[in-house]
Write a protein that holds these residues in place. Structure first.
Motif, PDB file in Angstrom:
ATOM      1  N   VAL A   9      -1.880   2.527  -2.336  1.00  0.00           N
ATOM      2  CA  VAL A   9      -1.497   2.383  -0.927  1.00  0.00           C
ATOM      3  C   VAL A   9      -1.946   1.020  -0.395  1.00  0.00           C
ATOM      4  O   VAL A   9      -1.188   0.310   0.278  1.00  0.00           O
ATOM      5  CB  VAL A   9      -2.105   3.528  -0.086  1.00  0.00           C
ATOM      6  N   GLN A  10      -3.160   0.625  -0.721  1.00  0.00           N
ATOM      7  CA  GLN A  10      -3.681  -0.674  -0.278  1.00  0.00           C
ATOM      8  C   GLN A  10      -2.865  -1.815  -0.877  1.00  0.00           C
ATOM      9  O   GLN A  10      -2.599  -2.819  -0.210  1.00  0.00           O
ATOM     10  CB  GLN A  10      -5.148  -0.798  -0.673  1.00  0.00           C
ATOM     11  N   ILE A  11      -2.474  -1.663  -2.143  1.00  0.00           N
ATOM     12  CA  ILE A  11      -1.704  -2.719  -2.809  1.00  0.00           C
ATOM     13  C   ILE A  11      -0.322  -2.854  -2.173  1.00  0.00           C
ATOM     14  O   ILE A  11       0.180  -3.976  -1.973  1.00  0.00           O
ATOM     15  CB  ILE A  11      -1.600  -2.427  -4.315  1.00  0.00           C
ATOM     16  N   LEU A  12       0.332  -1.745  -1.833  1.00  0.00           N
ATOM     17  CA  LEU A  12       1.632  -1.807  -1.174  1.00  0.00           C
ATOM     18  C   LEU A  12       1.543  -2.532   0.160  1.00  0.00           C
ATOM     19  O   LEU A  12       2.427  -3.337   0.511  1.00  0.00           O
ATOM     20  CB  LEU A  12       2.184  -0.394  -0.984  1.00  0.00           C
ATOM     21  N   GLU A  13       0.501  -2.280   0.897  1.00  0.00           N
ATOM     22  CA  GLU A  13       0.300  -2.977   2.168  1.00  0.00           C
ATOM     23  C   GLU A  13       0.131  -4.472   1.935  1.00  0.00           C
ATOM     24  O   GLU A  13       0.735  -5.304   2.624  1.00  0.00           O
ATOM     25  CB  GLU A  13      -0.924  -2.401   2.889  1.00  0.00           C
ATOM     26  N   GLU A  14      -0.663  -4.811   0.949  1.00  0.00           N
ATOM     27  CA  GLU A  14      -0.904  -6.214   0.608  1.00  0.00           C
ATOM     28  C   GLU A  14       0.375  -6.918   0.166  1.00  0.00           C
ATOM     29  O   GLU A  14       0.623  -8.080   0.517  1.00  0.00           O
ATOM     30  CB  GLU A  14      -1.944  -6.282  -0.506  1.00  0.00           C
ATOM     31  N   LYS A  15       1.213  -6.230  -0.603  1.00  0.00           N
ATOM     32  CA  LYS A  15       2.434  -6.825  -1.153  1.00  0.00           C
ATOM     33  C   LYS A  15       3.625  -6.695  -0.205  1.00  0.00           C
ATOM     34  O   LYS A  15       4.722  -7.165  -0.531  1.00  0.00           O
ATOM     35  CB  LYS A  15       2.802  -6.160  -2.487  1.00  0.00           C
ATOM     36  N   ASN A  16       3.430  -6.054   0.936  1.00  0.00           N
ATOM     37  CA  ASN A  16       4.499  -5.873   1.922  1.00  0.00           C
ATOM     38  C   ASN A  16       5.681  -5.098   1.335  1.00  0.00           C
ATOM     39  O   ASN A  16       6.841  -5.456   1.498  1.00  0.00           O
ATOM     40  CB  ASN A  16       4.969  -7.227   2.464  1.00  0.00           C
ATOM     41  N   ILE A  17       5.348  -4.019   0.630  1.00  0.00           N
ATOM     42  CA  ILE A  17       6.357  -3.144   0.023  1.00  0.00           C
ATOM     43  C   ILE A  17       6.236  -1.765   0.653  1.00  0.00           C
ATOM     44  O   ILE A  17       5.143  -1.185   0.694  1.00  0.00           O
ATOM     45  CB  ILE A  17       6.174  -3.071  -1.499  1.00  0.00           C
ATOM     46  N   ASP A  18       7.336  -1.234   1.146  1.00  0.00           N
ATOM     47  CA  ASP A  18       7.293   0.016   1.914  1.00  0.00           C
ATOM     48  C   ASP A  18       7.113   1.251   1.041  1.00  0.00           C
ATOM     49  O   ASP A  18       6.342   2.153   1.378  1.00  0.00           O
ATOM     50  CB  ASP A  18       8.585   0.162   2.730  1.00  0.00           C
ATOM     51  N   VAL A  19       7.855   1.291  -0.072  1.00  0.00           N
ATOM     52  CA  VAL A  19       7.872   2.500  -0.907  1.00  0.00           C
ATOM     53  C   VAL A  19       7.793   2.101  -2.378  1.00  0.00           C
ATOM     54  O   VAL A  19       8.474   1.168  -2.823  1.00  0.00           O
ATOM     55  CB  VAL A  19       9.149   3.324  -0.647  1.00  0.00           C
ATOM     56  N   TRP A  20       6.973   2.827  -3.118  1.00  0.00           N
ATOM     57  CA  TRP A  20       6.936   2.701  -4.581  1.00  0.00           C
ATOM     58  C   TRP A  20       7.447   4.014  -5.153  1.00  0.00           C
ATOM     59  O   TRP A  20       6.875   5.075  -4.909  1.00  0.00           O
ATOM     60  CB  TRP A  20       5.513   2.409  -5.042  1.00  0.00           C
ATOM     61  N   LEU A  21       8.550   3.941  -5.885  1.00  0.00           N
ATOM     62  CA  LEU A  21       9.199   5.126  -6.440  1.00  0.00           C
ATOM     63  C   LEU A  21       9.081   5.117  -7.960  1.00  0.00           C
ATOM     64  O   LEU A  21       9.593   4.213  -8.625  1.00  0.00           O
ATOM     65  CB  LEU A  21      10.683   5.135  -6.027  1.00  0.00           C
ATOM     66  N   THR A  22       8.417   6.115  -8.503  1.00  0.00           N
ATOM     67  CA  THR A  22       8.355   6.316  -9.947  1.00  0.00           C
ATOM     68  C   THR A  22       9.259   7.496 -10.277  1.00  0.00           C
ATOM     69  O   THR A  22       9.004   8.622  -9.835  1.00  0.00           O
ATOM     70  CB  THR A  22       6.906   6.569 -10.406  1.00  0.00           C
TER      71      THR A  22
END
Length: 390
Positions: A9-22
């Motif tokens: 969650v912290q990495i997504l905020e840092e990378k400005n990515i809303d959703v990570w879908l696996t």
């Protein structure tokens, strides 16, 4: 898993990515390499693990796997389905309204390339006619950061594996003597692994790799019946997997000839060169430095000392696998893609492993496992700074 999902969650905020879908199916056949970090058990039907920068963690899974997901404890929102995942997936994306959807494909990093081509085609079909199709991007930077930035618990497990490896090495060099074959040394180390209740860090047949003398084949090969003889360099590449995390260490010894009390100048020069290359590279390993710059330091020292350039990277990530993906300490060779340009980050664990060939004596390589910190780098075990004499 809960620790790593929170980190994601912290990495997504840092990378400005809303959703990570696996997006996966039938993972018992060899699932996405990211699954051990963010989920754990096998998944059977088509499944979508969704992590958002706002902190939502959603699992859309077949109805009969709901309890397994609940047991993982990392996904508070569990959406079961029976006939098709299409509806729940689209409804979830419609609610989240993401501008960027990261999916697991990568040209550079094997551990970020877990979305199979077939499942990619299925996903494109599901998203056809929706705005989400144009929002897909690679999750390469997310996966690399999550795998690379070790938590304190992960570092502790790698350190424990390194400690066990050091004990096995100590026992091995106390056991090894002239007349033994490479295979005998390897068999002894396999017995040691059983006694310490650990697994090999890579294929059993090639772990350890044992080389004695100038005729021994170099690379990822099985130990041979070549025997340790006086005036041979004995080189071993070995690691263990303990509590799910690996070590990867190389050590070298020299077999004294009758009347010798120390290694010949050529062998000692080779050993000193490798130690110097490791120490010089480590002195420059700081967050923000690209791996290629670190590699260049060690490579230059080896070449300027009169040895041929080694044909491999100086180092790689270490963690749940011996080769743990993401960046490398390596040159900008085509085979490494963009990974030599990845910057070092605090929390990453790397190997540092220059090597060289001493004509007439054999391959000489040392490999240390190190942790990148905010201020530099530290050894995860005792380094080899003295040549072992047999």
């Amino acid at each position: 898993v809960q620790e790593k999902v929170s980190q994601a969650v912290q990495i997504l905020e840092e990378k400005n990515i809303d959703v990570w879908l696996t997006f996966v199916r039938e993972t018992s056949f060899g699932g996405d390499p990211i699954l051990p970090l963010i989920y754990g058990p096998s998944l059977t039907w088509q499944s979508a693990l969704i992590i958002t920068r706002s902190g939502e963690r959603i699992a859309i899974v077949g109805r009969f796997e709901v309890e397994a997901v609940r047991g993982v404890g990392a996904y508070p929102t569990i959406i079961p389905y029976d006939q098709s995942i299409r509806g729940p997936l689209l409804e979830t994306l419609e609610r989240l309204q993401p501008n960027k959807i990261a999916i697991n494909h990568s040209k550079n990093d094997v551990n970020a390339d877990g979305l199979t081509y077939g499942m990619y085609q299925v996903l494109l079909d599901y998203l056809s006619g929706t705005p989400w199709l144009a929002k897909l991007i690679s999750a390469e930077t997310v996966a690399a950061a999550l795998r690379g930035r070790k938590t304190p618990g992960e570092v502790a497990r790698v350190r424990a594996a390194v400690e066990t490896t050091a004990k096995i090495y100590a026992n091995t060099f106390a056991y090894a003597r002239p007349g033994m074959s490479e295979r005998q040394v390897a068999d002894f180390m396999h017995t040691q692994m059983s006694e310490f209740h650990v697994e090999p860090a890579w294929d059993y047949e090639h772990c350890p790799i044992v080389n004695t003398g100038p005729e021994s084949p170099v690379g990822h090969v099985e130990p041979t019946e070549l025997k340790i003889e006086p005036r041979h360099i004995l080189h071993i590449d070995f690691g263990v997997k303990q509590d799910g995390f690996c070590s990867d260490i190389q050590r070298v010894a020299y077999c004294l000839a009758p009347g010798e009390r120390r290694a010949p100048k050529a062998v000692q020069h080779g050993f000193d060169t490798v130690v110097k290359a490791i120490q010089a590279a480590m002195a420059e390993m700081k967050p923000g430095k690209p791996g290629k710059e670190i590699d260049a330091i060690a490579r230059r020292i080896v070449v300027e000392a009169g040895f041929e350039e080694y044909m491999h990277a100086l180092g790689h990530h270490l963690g749940r696998n011996a080769h743990d993906g993401a960046g490398v300490l390596g040159p900008e060779w085509e085979r490494y893609g963009d990974t030599p340009n990845y910057p070092l980050e605090a929390g990453q664990v790397y190997t540092v492993e220059p090597s060289l060939y001493v004509p007439g004596y054999g391959i000489l390589g040392i490999e240390e496992d190190v942790l990148v910190t905010e201020n530099g780098v530290e050894y995860l075990g005792e380094p080899q700074t003295e040549l072992i004499l047999l």
